[in-house]
Design a protein around this motif. Structure first.
Motif, PDB file in Angstrom:
ATOM      1  N   ASP A  15      36.860  41.025  42.987  1.00  0.00           N
ATOM      2  CA  ASP A  15      37.791  39.952  42.657  1.00  0.00           C
ATOM      3  C   ASP A  15      37.922  39.835  41.138  1.00  0.00           C
ATOM      4  O   ASP A  15      37.061  39.277  40.459  1.00  0.00           O
ATOM      5  CB  ASP A  15      37.282  38.626  43.247  1.00  0.00           C
ATOM      6  N   SER A  16      38.978  40.442  40.605  1.00  0.00           N
ATOM      7  CA  SER A  16      39.288  40.378  39.163  1.00  0.00           C
ATOM      8  C   SER A  16      38.097  40.794  38.300  1.00  0.00           C
ATOM      9  O   SER A  16      37.734  40.106  37.337  1.00  0.00           O
ATOM     10  CB  SER A  16      39.757  38.967  38.781  1.00  0.00           C
ATOM     11  N   VAL A  17      37.498  41.914  38.644  1.00  0.00           N
ATOM     12  CA  VAL A  17      36.294  42.374  37.954  1.00  0.00           C
ATOM     13  C   VAL A  17      36.663  43.014  36.614  1.00  0.00           C
ATOM     14  O   VAL A  17      37.536  43.872  36.530  1.00  0.00           O
ATOM     15  CB  VAL A  17      35.516  43.384  38.829  1.00  0.00           C
ATOM     16  N   ARG A  18      35.941  42.584  35.580  1.00  0.00           N
ATOM     17  CA  ARG A  18      36.093  43.144  34.242  1.00  0.00           C
ATOM     18  C   ARG A  18      34.736  43.621  33.741  1.00  0.00           C
ATOM     19  O   ARG A  18      33.706  42.988  34.004  1.00  0.00           O
ATOM     20  CB  ARG A  18      36.672  42.110  33.271  1.00  0.00           C
ATOM     21  N   ARG A  30      39.441  46.535  34.225  1.00  0.00           N
ATOM     22  CA  ARG A  30      40.339  45.469  33.810  1.00  0.00           C
ATOM     23  C   ARG A  30      40.887  44.740  35.039  1.00  0.00           C
ATOM     24  O   ARG A  30      41.823  45.212  35.674  1.00  0.00           O
ATOM     25  CB  ARG A  30      41.504  46.033  32.990  1.00  0.00           C
ATOM     26  N   ASP A  31      40.266  43.624  35.373  1.00  0.00           N
ATOM     27  CA  ASP A  31      40.766  42.772  36.464  1.00  0.00           C
ATOM     28  C   ASP A  31      40.978  43.562  37.757  1.00  0.00           C
ATOM     29  O   ASP A  31      42.031  43.472  38.390  1.00  0.00           O
ATOM     30  CB  ASP A  31      42.067  42.073  36.059  1.00  0.00           C
ATOM     31  N   VAL A  32      39.970  44.310  38.156  1.00  0.00           N
ATOM     32  CA  VAL A  32      40.059  45.103  39.378  1.00  0.00           C
ATOM     33  C   VAL A  32      39.836  44.212  40.596  1.00  0.00           C
ATOM     34  O   VAL A  32      38.811  43.539  40.708  1.00  0.00           O
ATOM     35  CB  VAL A  32      39.028  46.247  39.373  1.00  0.00           C
ATOM     36  N   SER A  33      40.783  44.203  41.497  1.00  0.00           N
ATOM     37  CA  SER A  33      40.672  43.483  42.769  1.00  0.00           C
ATOM     38  C   SER A  33      40.908  44.476  43.899  1.00  0.00           C
ATOM     39  O   SER A  33      41.882  45.243  43.872  1.00  0.00           O
ATOM     40  CB  SER A  33      41.689  42.339  42.856  1.00  0.00           C
ATOM     41  N   ASP A  67      33.212  39.610  33.900  1.00  0.00           N
ATOM     42  CA  ASP A  67      34.029  38.533  34.468  1.00  0.00           C
ATOM     43  C   ASP A  67      34.431  38.941  35.877  1.00  0.00           C
ATOM     44  O   ASP A  67      34.350  40.110  36.251  1.00  0.00           O
ATOM     45  CB  ASP A  67      35.275  38.304  33.611  1.00  0.00           C
ATOM     46  N   GLY A  68      34.853  37.957  36.670  1.00  0.00           N
ATOM     47  CA  GLY A  68      35.196  38.222  38.055  1.00  0.00           C
ATOM     48  C   GLY A  68      33.964  38.191  38.936  1.00  0.00           C
ATOM     49  O   GLY A  68      32.879  37.773  38.509  1.00  0.00           O
ATOM     50  N   VAL A 225      42.240  50.241  35.540  1.00  0.00           N
ATOM     51  CA  VAL A 225      43.167  49.433  36.341  1.00  0.00           C
ATOM     52  C   VAL A 225      43.478  50.177  37.634  1.00  0.00           C
ATOM     53  O   VAL A 225      43.634  51.399  37.630  1.00  0.00           O
ATOM     54  CB  VAL A 225      44.479  49.171  35.562  1.00  0.00           C
TER      55      VAL A 225
END
Length: 257
Positions: A15-18, A30-33, A67-68, A225
């Protein structure tokens, strides 16, 4: 009753992994979901440095996310309060380097974690190990040391070691990258068998033909991404993103398809 059944809860959810290696370094992820459904195979494809291995290492809690969140069966395993050791006991990981202990026999390599981490008796651990070795064609190698095995046999032994703890999820990171071409097939056949048995897997791979055969979901990563995600037929057959099309064209031109 009308309507379709609800989709099963994902085994793994990003969930939005950074993630970046250093305060001023560019993000590797970068914001991997991404969701991984039960009993499915998700293939991560992309050039070296695209973030595939880092994503797997974050899922295995070998790297911290910046993050995430990452969820395993609904549990936020990136929460600092989560029991990391308990989480790792539910995940099997196989790397391109076999990482077998050279001073231990194949059987001892496989039974170490069940006995030391899961507190399984030696008899039970060895019974499970021998069953798996039989299934993967290594029954006669139980008493051998790793340096007596071929590369393909060592990688199959590493897969047995990961399966011995009865994981909920199996993460495979470029497991054929260190193998001679003639040994790749025997390792990939094991993965194909595990898919048929319903094992939930996420694999990073450069074997495009294999990914197309076994993956239920294919994710193309570029620069950290997820540029494109879909079924194998969608991503390989009718990619929608120009970046994906260029990547696949280079793979085809290089003869690595």
């Amino acid at each position: 009753m009308t309507g379709s059944a609800a989709a099963p809860e994902p085994v793994l959810r990003f969930d939005s992994v950074r993630k970046a290696y250093g305060k001023d370094a560019p993000p590797v992820l970068r914001d991997v979901s991404l969701d991984v459904a039960p009993h499915t195979v998700t293939a991560l494809i992309g050039a070296s440095g695209s973030g595939k291995s880092t994503l797997l290492r974050c899922a295995a809690l070998l790297e911290d996310v910046d993050d995430g969140a990452i969820h395993l069966d609904g549990q936020d395993i990136t929460d600092p309060r989560a029991d990391a050791d308990a989480v790792r006991r539910r995940i099997g990981v196989v790397f391109q380097a076999y990482n077998l202990f050279p001073h231990m026999t194949v059987l001892d390599n496989i039974t170490l974690a069940p006995r030391r981490v899961h507190r399984v008796s030696r008899a039970e651990a060895e019974e499970r190990a021998r069953e798996l070795l039989e299934r993967l064609g290594l029954a006669d190698k139980a008493g051998d040391y790793p340096d007596r095995l071929s590369g393909g046999q060592q990688q199959r032994a590493a897969i047995v070691r990961a399966l011995a703890v009865r994981p909920r999820l199996l993460l495979l990171d470029e497991i054929t990258a260190a193998l001679d071409p003639e040994l790749v097939g025997e390792v990939l056949s094991v993965v194909r068998d595990l898919k048929d048995e319903g094992m939930t897997m996420v694999l990073a791979t450069h074997e495009m033909g294999f990914a197309r055969q076994v993956a239920d979901q294919v994710c193309f990563l570029d620069g950290g991404v997820v540029c494109e995600r879909g079924t194998a037929e969608e991503v390989f057959g009718t990619p929608t993103q120009e970046r994906t099309r260029r990547f696949l064209a280079r793979i085809t031109e290089s003869g690595r398809w």
